[in-house]
Design an enzyme around this catalytic site. Structure first.
Site, PDB file in Angstrom:
ATOM      1  N   GLU B  60       0.816  -1.219   0.000  1.00 14.17           N
ATOM      2  CA  GLU B  60       0.000   0.000   0.000  1.00 14.17           C
ATOM      3  C   GLU B  60       0.843   1.260   0.000  1.00 14.17           C
ATOM      4  O   GLU B  60       0.558   2.220  -0.723  1.00 14.17           O
ATOM      5  CB  GLU B  60      -0.957   0.015   1.195  1.00 14.17           C
ATOM      6  CG  GLU B  60      -2.174  -0.895   1.054  1.00 14.17           C
ATOM      7  CD  GLU B  60      -1.896  -2.337   1.437  1.00 14.17           C
ATOM      8  OE1 GLU B  60      -0.752  -2.651   1.834  1.00 14.17           O
ATOM      9  OE2 GLU B  60      -2.831  -3.163   1.342  1.00 14.17           O
ATOM     10  N   HIS B 129     -10.093  -4.106  10.466  1.00 14.42           N
ATOM     11  CA  HIS B 129     -10.632  -4.025   9.104  1.00 14.42           C
ATOM     12  C   HIS B 129     -11.913  -3.193   9.003  1.00 14.42           C
ATOM     13  O   HIS B 129     -12.558  -3.198   7.968  1.00 14.42           O
ATOM     14  CB  HIS B 129     -10.962  -5.429   8.580  1.00 14.42           C
ATOM     15  CG  HIS B 129      -9.777  -6.225   8.135  1.00 14.42           C
ATOM     16  ND1 HIS B 129      -8.666  -6.405   8.910  1.00 14.42           N
ATOM     17  CD2 HIS B 129      -9.534  -6.896   6.983  1.00 14.42           C
ATOM     18  CE1 HIS B 129      -7.803  -7.172   8.253  1.00 14.42           C
ATOM     19  NE2 HIS B 129      -8.297  -7.477   7.094  1.00 14.42           N
TER      20      HIS B 129
HETATM   21  C1  LIG Z   1      -2.239  -4.308   4.517  1.00 18.77           C
HETATM   22  C2  LIG Z   1      -3.223  -5.255   3.957  1.00 18.77           C
HETATM   23  N1  LIG Z   1      -3.503  -5.204   2.637  1.00 18.77           N
HETATM   24  C3  LIG Z   1      -4.397  -6.049   2.104  1.00 18.77           C
HETATM   25  C4  LIG Z   1      -5.036  -6.975   2.878  1.00 18.77           C
HETATM   26  C5  LIG Z   1      -6.064  -7.914   2.257  1.00 18.77           C
HETATM   27  N2  LIG Z   1      -5.519  -9.254   2.143  1.00 18.77           N
HETATM   28  C6  LIG Z   1      -5.730 -10.148   3.130  1.00 18.77           C
HETATM   29  S1  LIG Z   1      -4.947 -11.557   2.834  1.00 18.77           S
HETATM   30  C7  LIG Z   1      -4.337 -11.041   1.381  1.00 18.77           C
HETATM   31  C8  LIG Z   1      -3.477 -11.967   0.576  1.00 18.77           C
HETATM   32  C9  LIG Z   1      -2.279 -12.413   1.344  1.00 18.77           C
HETATM   33  O1  LIG Z   1      -1.667 -13.492   0.737  1.00 18.77           O
HETATM   34  P1  LIG Z   1      -0.473 -14.256   1.408  1.00 18.77           P
HETATM   35  O2  LIG Z   1       0.407 -13.287   2.136  1.00 18.77           O
HETATM   36  O3  LIG Z   1       0.165 -15.065   0.366  1.00 18.77           O
HETATM   37  O4  LIG Z   1      -1.117 -15.176   2.530  1.00 18.77           O
HETATM   38  P2  LIG Z   1      -2.148 -16.381   2.361  1.00 18.77           P
HETATM   39  O5  LIG Z   1      -3.503 -15.774   2.366  1.00 18.77           O
HETATM   40  O6  LIG Z   1      -1.832 -17.067   1.100  1.00 18.77           O
HETATM   41  O7  LIG Z   1      -1.950 -17.223   3.561  1.00 18.77           O
HETATM   42  C10 LIG Z   1      -4.751  -9.739   1.122  1.00 18.77           C
HETATM   43  C11 LIG Z   1      -4.439  -8.973  -0.089  1.00 18.77           C
HETATM   44  C12 LIG Z   1      -4.742  -6.976   4.258  1.00 18.77           C
HETATM   45  N3  LIG Z   1      -5.356  -7.819   5.095  1.00 18.77           N
HETATM   46  N4  LIG Z   1      -3.824  -6.126   4.763  1.00 18.77           N
END
Ligand SMILES: Cc1ncc(C[n+]2csc(CCOP(=O)(O)OP(=O)(O)O)c2C)c(N)n1
Ligand SMILES: [Mg+2]
Lengths: 346, 324
Positions: B60, B129
Site C-alpha cells: 500500500e 478491518h
Molecule cells: C495491509 C493489507 N492489505 C491487504 C489486505 C487484504 N488481504 C488479506 S490476505 C491477502 C493476501 C495475502 O496473501 P499471502 O500473504 O500469500 O497469505 P495467504 O492468504 O496465502 O496465507 C490480502 C491482499 C490486508 N489484510 N492487509
C-alpha cells in the site's frame, strides 16, 4: 487466466539457500508419543477446518475465514522443532497455529461463532486467535504487520537473555510489505533470533507469486540484508522439522535470524467467497496428491509406531472431539453488551 | 432513471473518465485479473488493458506513493485500497506527501489523484478491518474527502474527484456496494462540497453521511409514523463541508441530531456539532445530539458489532430526546 505451472514436491527437502546451511546435526529423535501427537494435531486441524467450512456454509460464521487445509505440515513441522516456550506469531490464517499451541477446539469454534466462550471472548474472530500462555501471540489481520511484532518478541527474549527463538509466519504475499523489509534489516543488523517462515502457498489471494514478486524465489529476499535464506519443501512434516531445527539452533546459539521459505499449497479458496478462477481444478488435485497428513500417516504406519487399527481409532476420537467441540460452542452464550467496553485499556 | 448497484456506479465512473482522459489509470490489489476484491473494476482490464488497470502486490505505501509521484508529474491516478483500513499502511504517503507537497512547494506542484476504497464496520471483519476514517483524513488541509451513500453520488462524486486537481479520498462502503439506487442518464458530475437534502422537514435536522444515510432513512419510516418530520441532510462531502446547507436547515428546524459512523471522539459529528453551536446558537431549542460509532475497537461477534455502529434504535432514541 493461465499461470505458470507450480512446482510439485519431489522429496528433496531443502531446495536452495543463499548461504551454505550450518550443520547442527539431526534434530533430536522424537518419541513415539510425540510423533503420534503431532499427527493427531495435524489431523485435528484438518477436521476442525472441514467443520469450519461447513459452519460457514450454513451461516454460523460471519466475516472472513481463512482455512489451512494443505499447509498443516508447516505449522506442525516448525512447532515440533522448538518448544512451547518459544514465541510464535502469524497472520490471519491462524487456526492451525492456535490449535497446535494449546487452544482447545471448543473455544476455537466458539470464537468463530462469536461466543463469549471463544478464545478471545468473541472479540477477535477467525483472524485473531491468541494464546499467550503457550506463546502464541496471534492472529493478525493486516498483511505484514506481524513481521515487526515477531522481531520485537525475539528482541525481548534476547534482551532478557532467554536463548529462545521466535518463529514469525507470513504468507508469500506479505513479502511485499515495507514493514517486512525494515524488519529484515533490523533483525540482521541487531542479530535478533527471529525466523521468518514464509508459507509460500503460491498465491496471494488471486495473485500467483510470479505476478506479485519480482524474485519468485522468495528466500532470496534475504540476500539484500546479507541474511541466510532457505527454501524447502513443506508437505513432509519431517523435512520441515529438520530444517526448522537447524535454523532454530543457529538462532539460539548465534542470535542469527533467517528466512525460511516453505513451499506449500492451500486447497481451499483464499477466504470463503473466492471463485478461484485464477487456478485450475487439476492444479489443486495435483497438489492434493502430496497431502501432508497422508504423508505423515503413511510414515508412522511404516515405522510401526502405531498400527492401522489404533490410528483409525485415534482419528475416530478426533472426529468425535471436533463434533463435540462444535456442539459445545454452539450452545455457548453470546457475549454480554457490556463486553464492548472491556479490555480496551489495561 | 435507471437503478444500478453502487459498485457498478463506481466502475462506470472510472470507465467514463478513463475513456475521456488517457492520463487516468487504476492501480490496486486484485483490481485487474480478479476484477476487484469487491468487483468495482469488473471488466475494466478487458476494456483498458494492463497498462491502465494494474494489479499491485500488497504494497500500500508503495503504490500510494507511486500514484502521488505520478500525479506530481501530470498523470491522474486512481489508487484503490482494498479497504480504507489498509490505507493506514500508506498513511505517511497520504498525509505527508499527498496532503502537504503542494503547500511545501509553494504551489509549484499539484497532485490530481484519487484514493478510493470501502470502509466501515458491520461485516464481522474485526477491529483492524472496520475503520471509518473520513474524520481522520479530513483533519489534513490539502486533502478532500467525499463519502458517497447512493449510486448516483458514487458515480458523480468519483468523476468529480478524478477531474479535481487535488488529492481526493473517495470513501465508499462495503455494505452499500450491492445496493441499487437511481442514477441519472448521460454525463453528469456531483459537485464536491455540496450536501444533498434527502427529505425536507420541519421538526428537526438530521445531518448524516455514507452508510448511515440508509440507516437514517430506515429510522425515518418510524419517525414519520410518530408524526415527526425530519429534514435529512446527506453531507456527501466531508472536506470541504457544505456549512450553508447545514446552517440554513438548523435555523429552520431549531434542532439537530448528527448521525455518522466515525468515532464519537473528534468524529465528523463532533465537528458538525461544534460549528452549529457557534453559527446557530440563537436558533437552537435543544442540545445537539450525536449518534456515532461507540468508543471501542470493533468487536468481531455479531452480538456486539450491531451495537457499535449507528442503528435505527439509537437514532430514534436521540430524535425523541431532541424533539421532546
Ligand atoms: C495491509 C493489507 N492489505 C491487504 C489486505 C487484504 N488481504 C488479506 S490476505 C491477502 C493476501 C495475502 O496473501 P499471502 O500473504 O500469500 O497469505 P495467504 O492468504 O496465502 O496465507 C490480502 C491482499 C490486508 N489484510 N492487509
Ligand atoms: Mg499465499
Amino acid at each position: 487466466m493461465a499461470t505458470k505451472k507450480k512446482p510439485l514436491p519431489t522429496g528433496a527437502g531443502v531446495l536452495a539457500s543463499t548461504h551454505p546451511l550450518p550443520d547442527y546435526g539431526a534434530a533430536p529423535a522424537q518419541s513415539r508419543e510425540e510423533r503420534i501427537e503431532w499427527y493427531r494435531l495435524m489431523y485435528l486441524t484438518r477436521k476442525f477446518e472441514e467443520r469450519s467450512y461447513q459452519s460457514y456454509q450454513t451461516g454460523l460464521i460471519g466475516g472472513f475465514c481463512h482455512l489451512y487445509n494443505g499447509q498443516e505440515a508447516v505449522a506442525a513441522g516448525t512447532f515440533a522443532a522448538v518448544t512451547d516456550a518459544d514465541p510464535v506469531i502469524t497472520a490471519y490464517r491462524d487456526h492451525a497455529h492456535g490449535l497446535m499451541r494449546g487452544i482447545q477446539p471448543g473455544p476455537a469454534f466458539a470464537e468463530l461463532y462469536g461466543r463469549a466462550t471463544g478464545v478471545v471472548k468473541g472479540k477477535g474472530g477467525s483472524m485473531h486467535y491468541f494464546n499467550v500462555e503457550k506463546q502464541m501471540w496471534g492472529g493478525h489481520g493486516i498483511v505484514g504487520g506481524q513481521t515487526a511484532l515477531g522481531l520485537g518478541l525475539a528482541f525481548a527474549t534476547k534482551y532478557l537473555g532467554e536463548k529462545k527463538v521466535c518463529f514469525c509466519y507470513m504468507g508469500d504475499g506479505a513479502v511485499n510489505q515495507g514493514t517486512f523489509h525494515e524488519s529484515l534489516n533490523l533483525a540482521q543488523l541487531m542479530q535478533i533470533p527471529v525466523i521468518y517462515v514464509i508459507e509460500n502457498n503460491m498465491y496471494s489471494m488471486g495473485t500467483a507469486v510470479e505476478r506479485h514478486s519480482a524474485p519468485v524465489e522468495l528466500y532470496k529476499r534475504a540476500l539484500g540484508y546479507d541474511m541466510l535464506g532457505v527454501r524447502a519443501e513443506a508437505q513432509d512434516f519431517d523435512i520441515v522439522r529438520q530444517v526448522s531445527w537447524t535454523l532454530a539452533e543457529r538462532a539460539r546459539k548465534e542470535n542469527m535470524p533467517a528466512i525460511l521459505e516453505l513451499m506449500t499449497y492451500r486447497y481451499r479458496g483464499h477466504s470463503m467467497s473466492d471463485p478461484q478462477l485464477y487456478r485450475s481444478k487439476d492444479e489443486v488435485e495435483e497438489y492434493r496428491k502430496h497431502d501432508p497428513i497422508e504423508i505423515l500417516r503413511e510414515k508412522i504406519l511404516a515405522e510401526g509406531i502405531i498400527n492401522e487399527k489404533d490410528l483409525d481409532s485415534l482419528e475416530e476420537k478426533v472426529r468425535k472431539e471436533v463434533v463435540a467441540a462444535h456442539d459445545w460452542a454452539l450452545a455457548s452464550p453470546f457475549p454480554a453488551q457490556s463486553e464492548i467496553y472491556t479490555d480496551i485499556y489495561a | 432513471m435507471a437503478k444500478i448497484a453502487y459498485r457498478d456506479a463506481v466502475r462506470d465512473a472510472m470507465a467514463e473518465e478513463m475513456t475521456r482522459d488517457s492520463r487516468v489509470f487504476l492501480i490496486g490489489e486484485e483490481v485487474a485479473q480478479y476484477n476487484g476484491a469487491y468487483k468495482c473494476s469488473k471488466g475494466l482490464l478487458d476494456k483498458f488493458g494492463p497498462d491502465r488497470i494494474i494489479d499491485s502486490p500488497i504494497s500500500e505505501a508503495g503504490f500510494a506513493g507511486l500514484c502521488i509521484g505520478a500525479a506530481m508529474y501530470g498523470l491522474r491516478p486512481i489508487a484503490e485500497f482494498m479497504t480504507f483500513s489498509f490505507s493506514f499502511v500508506a498513511f505517511d504517503q497520504i498525509v505527508n506527501n499527498a496532503a502537504q507537497i503542494r503547500y511545501m512547494s509553494g504551489g509549484q506542484i499539484k497532485i490530481p489523484m484519487v484514493f478510493r476504497g470501502n470502509s466501515g464496520g458491520g461485516h464481522q471483519i474485526g477491529a483492524t478491518h472496520s475503520h471509518a476514517p473520513e474524520n481522520i483524513y479530513a483533519t489534513f488541509p490539502g486533502l478532500k474527502v467525499v463519502v458517497p451513500a447512493f449510486a448516483a453520488d458514487a458515480k458523480g462524486l468519483l468523476k468529480s474527484a478524478i477531474r479535481d486537481d487535488n488529492p481526493v479520498l473517495v470513501i465508499e462502503n462495503e455494505a452499500l456496494y450491492g445496493r441499487e439506487s437511481e442514477v441519472p442518464e448521460g454525463e453528469y458530475l456531483t459537485p464536491i462540497g455540496k450536501a444533498n437534502i434527502l427529505q425536507d422537514g420541519v421538526d428537526l435536522t438530521i445531518v448524516t453521511h455514507g452508510r448511515s444515510c440508509w440507516t437514517v432513512l430506515e429510522a425515518n419510516q418510524e419517525l414519520l409514523k410518530m408524526g415527526i418530520r425530519a429534514e435529512i441532510i446527506d453531507l456527501r462531502s466531508i472536506k470541504p463541508l457544505d456549512w450553508p446547507t447545514v446552517f440554513a436547515s438548523v435555523r429552520k428546524t431549531h434542532r439537530l441530531v448528527c448521525v455518522d459512523e466515525t468515532k464519537p471522539f473528534c468524529g465528523v459529528s463532533s465537528q458538525v456539532a461544534a460549528e452549529v453551536s457557534r453559527a446557530c446558537f440563537d436558533h437552537l431549542d435543544a442540545p445537539v445530539l450525536r449518534v456515532t460509532s461507540v468508543e471501542a475497537p470493533m468487536p468481531f461477534s455479531s452480538a456486539l458489532e450491531d451495537e457499535c455502529i449507528p442503528n435505527v434504535a439509537r437514532i430514534i432514541e436521540a430524535v425523541k430526546e431532541v424533539v421532546a
